[in-house]
Every structure is written in structure tokens, then in C-alpha cells.
Design an enzyme around this catalytic site. Structure first.
Site, PDB file in Angstrom:
ATOM      1  N   SER A  82      25.199  62.333 113.955  1.00 12.68           N
ATOM      2  CA  SER A  82      25.774  63.153 112.891  1.00 12.68           C
ATOM      3  C   SER A  82      27.296  63.243 112.947  1.00 12.68           C
ATOM      4  O   SER A  82      27.945  63.481 111.930  1.00 12.68           O
ATOM      5  CB  SER A  82      25.186  64.566 112.947  1.00 12.68           C
ATOM      6  OG  SER A  82      25.394  65.150 114.228  1.00 12.68           O
ATOM      7  N   GLY A 126      21.180  63.303 113.894  1.00  9.88           N
ATOM      8  CA  GLY A 126      20.085  63.625 114.797  1.00  9.88           C
ATOM      9  C   GLY A 126      19.647  62.489 115.691  1.00  9.88           C
ATOM     10  O   GLY A 126      18.753  62.662 116.522  1.00  9.88           O
ATOM     11  N   ASN A 179      23.028  63.965 121.234  1.00 11.01           N
ATOM     12  CA  ASN A 179      21.720  64.570 120.964  1.00 11.01           C
ATOM     13  C   ASN A 179      20.767  64.440 122.152  1.00 11.01           C
ATOM     14  O   ASN A 179      19.853  65.253 122.311  1.00 11.01           O
ATOM     15  CB  ASN A 179      21.093  63.937 119.712  1.00 11.01           C
ATOM     16  CG  ASN A 179      21.792  64.396 118.446  1.00 11.01           C
ATOM     17  OD1 ASN A 179      22.067  65.573 118.253  1.00 11.01           O
ATOM     18  ND2 ASN A 179      22.111  63.450 117.582  1.00 11.01           N
ATOM     19  N   ASP A 204      28.338  75.882 112.267  1.00 10.70           N
ATOM     20  CA  ASP A 204      27.343  75.720 113.322  1.00 10.70           C
ATOM     21  C   ASP A 204      27.961  75.556 114.712  1.00 10.70           C
ATOM     22  O   ASP A 204      27.256  75.527 115.715  1.00 10.70           O
ATOM     23  CB  ASP A 204      26.422  74.534 113.028  1.00 10.70           C
ATOM     24  CG  ASP A 204      27.178  73.200 112.934  1.00 10.70           C
ATOM     25  OD1 ASP A 204      28.371  73.148 113.271  1.00 10.70           O
ATOM     26  OD2 ASP A 204      26.538  72.211 112.508  1.00 10.70           O
ATOM     27  N   HIS A 243      29.423  70.669 114.725  1.00 12.35           N
ATOM     28  CA  HIS A 243      29.986  69.549 113.977  1.00 12.35           C
ATOM     29  C   HIS A 243      31.425  69.832 113.543  1.00 12.35           C
ATOM     30  O   HIS A 243      31.688  70.874 112.936  1.00 12.35           O
ATOM     31  CB  HIS A 243      29.126  69.257 112.743  1.00 12.35           C
ATOM     32  CG  HIS A 243      27.732  68.857 113.089  1.00 12.35           C
ATOM     33  ND1 HIS A 243      26.689  69.760 113.164  1.00 12.35           N
ATOM     34  CD2 HIS A 243      27.218  67.647 113.410  1.00 12.35           C
ATOM     35  CE1 HIS A 243      25.583  69.121 113.504  1.00 12.35           C
ATOM     36  NE2 HIS A 243      25.873  67.840 113.667  1.00 12.35           N
TER      37      HIS A 243
END
Length: 204
Positions: free
Chosen positions: A29, A66, A95, A179, A182
Site C-alpha cells: 500500500s 495489503g 505487512n 490511520d 500510511h
């Protein structure tokens, strides 16, 4: 027509222009413009920068939000066959850490991807990641160290930390989306600045 040493020479058709070298970015991502408007991520900025620098290179962004190193490894072979890249940028691993996957598995996947890209004739740039201190000092050191270990083993280029100057700045919260994972749009240029010096060395 021209005569060279008494021999009649008829010019043939102009040589076909060599297609631009392809740079394949295989990431997660952080490279797939998660939460950003299209065309504002660091990979899109890379393409614009290369055009501005008159570098004849085509950028293919094969990043998937992801994705893990296992996912990237499974996707890489068909991507190499389809795009025949001159350079492969591997930006995966974050991830794996978020999901608590074994570090040795992450390392093996990165090794396999690097080796596959090299065997396909591509130069490789490995983009490293770090995890926050709350993961524990030993784990954090082992995780960040595996990128340099793979790069050294396979003798490929390395960007130690994609989010340098972003995640480790004094006011890091201002560099991220809500979040806190990111980077926001304003941070994408810094991400590119972290990658570009090493990447330029690999562009034919």
C-alpha cells in the site's frame, strides 16, 4: 544513395527506435497510493521526475495494498514475463511485520524475489522498512536488518528505510494519514527522494 569505394550503397530503413527500459515496482500500500488521489503517490511522481530528467524509462506499478512478501513472490514470475523489466524495485515486508509473520520467511521470500528478478536479467533495488519501537528492540533490529542482509547476499542496491524523514521526524504524526500507518500526499515527494538516488544508478 551513396558510393563508398566504388560500391553502391542503398540506405536501408531507419533502425527501429529502442523501446524505453521498464522499471517494475512490486510493493504494498505504501507504493499503491492507498488513501491518496490517483497520480499523487511516489511511484507516479517517479515517472514524472524521470520524464522531466529526460530519462527514457517506463514505470509499471504492480503494487497491491495489503500485499506481503509471500504475495509478491507468487506474483513476480508472470510480471517479469509480461513486462521484461530492466529494473525491479521490491518494496515489501511491512505487512509481514504487521501480521507477525516469521522473519526467516520474509527473508527467504525477499531472497527468492531478488534472485528471480536477477535471473530474468533485471537490476534490483530493495526498499527497506522499519517497525515502531513498541515491537521490541530486538525484533525491530532483526526486521530492519534483514533487508540489508538480503541486499548484501545478492549484491543488489538498497534503500535502507523508505520512510526516512517521515516516520522518524520530530512531528511524524503530521506526515501520515489518519490511520497513522500510511504517509499522506505531502510525504510522497520525500519518499521519492529516498528512493531516487539509488534507483537512478540502475537505470540503463
Amino acid at each position: 544513395m551513396a558510393v563508398v569505394l566504388g560500391v553502391l550503397v542503398v540506405p536501408g530503413p531507419a533502425a527501429a527506435q529502442k523501446p524505453p527500459a521498464t522499471i517494475l515496482v512490486v510493493g504494498d500500500s505504501l507504493s499503491a497510493e492507498y488513501g491518496l488521489k490517483r497520480g499523487s503517490g511516489w511511484v507516479a511522481l517517479l515517472e514524472k521526475q524521470l520524464a522531466s530528467d529526460r530519462k527514457t524509462a517506463k514505470v509499471v506499478n504492480a503494487s497491491v495494498s495489503g500485499d506481503t512478501t509471500s504475495g509478491g513472490r507468487s506474483r513476480l514470475a508472470p510480471l517479469l514475463a509480461q513486462h521484461k523489466p530492466a529494473t525491479v524495485v521490491i518494496e515489501l515486508g511491512g505487512n509481514d511485520a504487521l501480521r507477525g509473520l516469521p522473519l526467516d520467511m520474509t527473508e527467504k521470500n525477499l531472497l527468492a524475489m531478488t534472485q528471480a528478478a536477477k535471473q530474468a536479467g533485471a537490476r534490483v533495488l530493495l526498499v527497506g522498512m522499519q517497525v515502531p519501537p513498541n515491537y521490541g528492540g530486538a525484533y525491530a533490529a532483526s526486521f530492519s536488518g534483514l533487508f540489508s542482509k538480503v541486499a548484501k547476499t545478492e549484491k543488489v542496491a538498497l534503500v535502507p528505510f523508505l520512510l526516512k524523514g517521515i516516520a522518524d521526524s520530530d512531528d511524524s504524526a503530521a506526515n501520515f494519514q489518519a490511520d497513522r500507518i500510511h504517509p499522506n500526499e505531502q510525504s510522497q515527494a520525500r519518499m521519492l527522494a529516498n528512493v531516487l538516488p539509488e534507483l537512478k544508478k540502475l537505470i540503463p
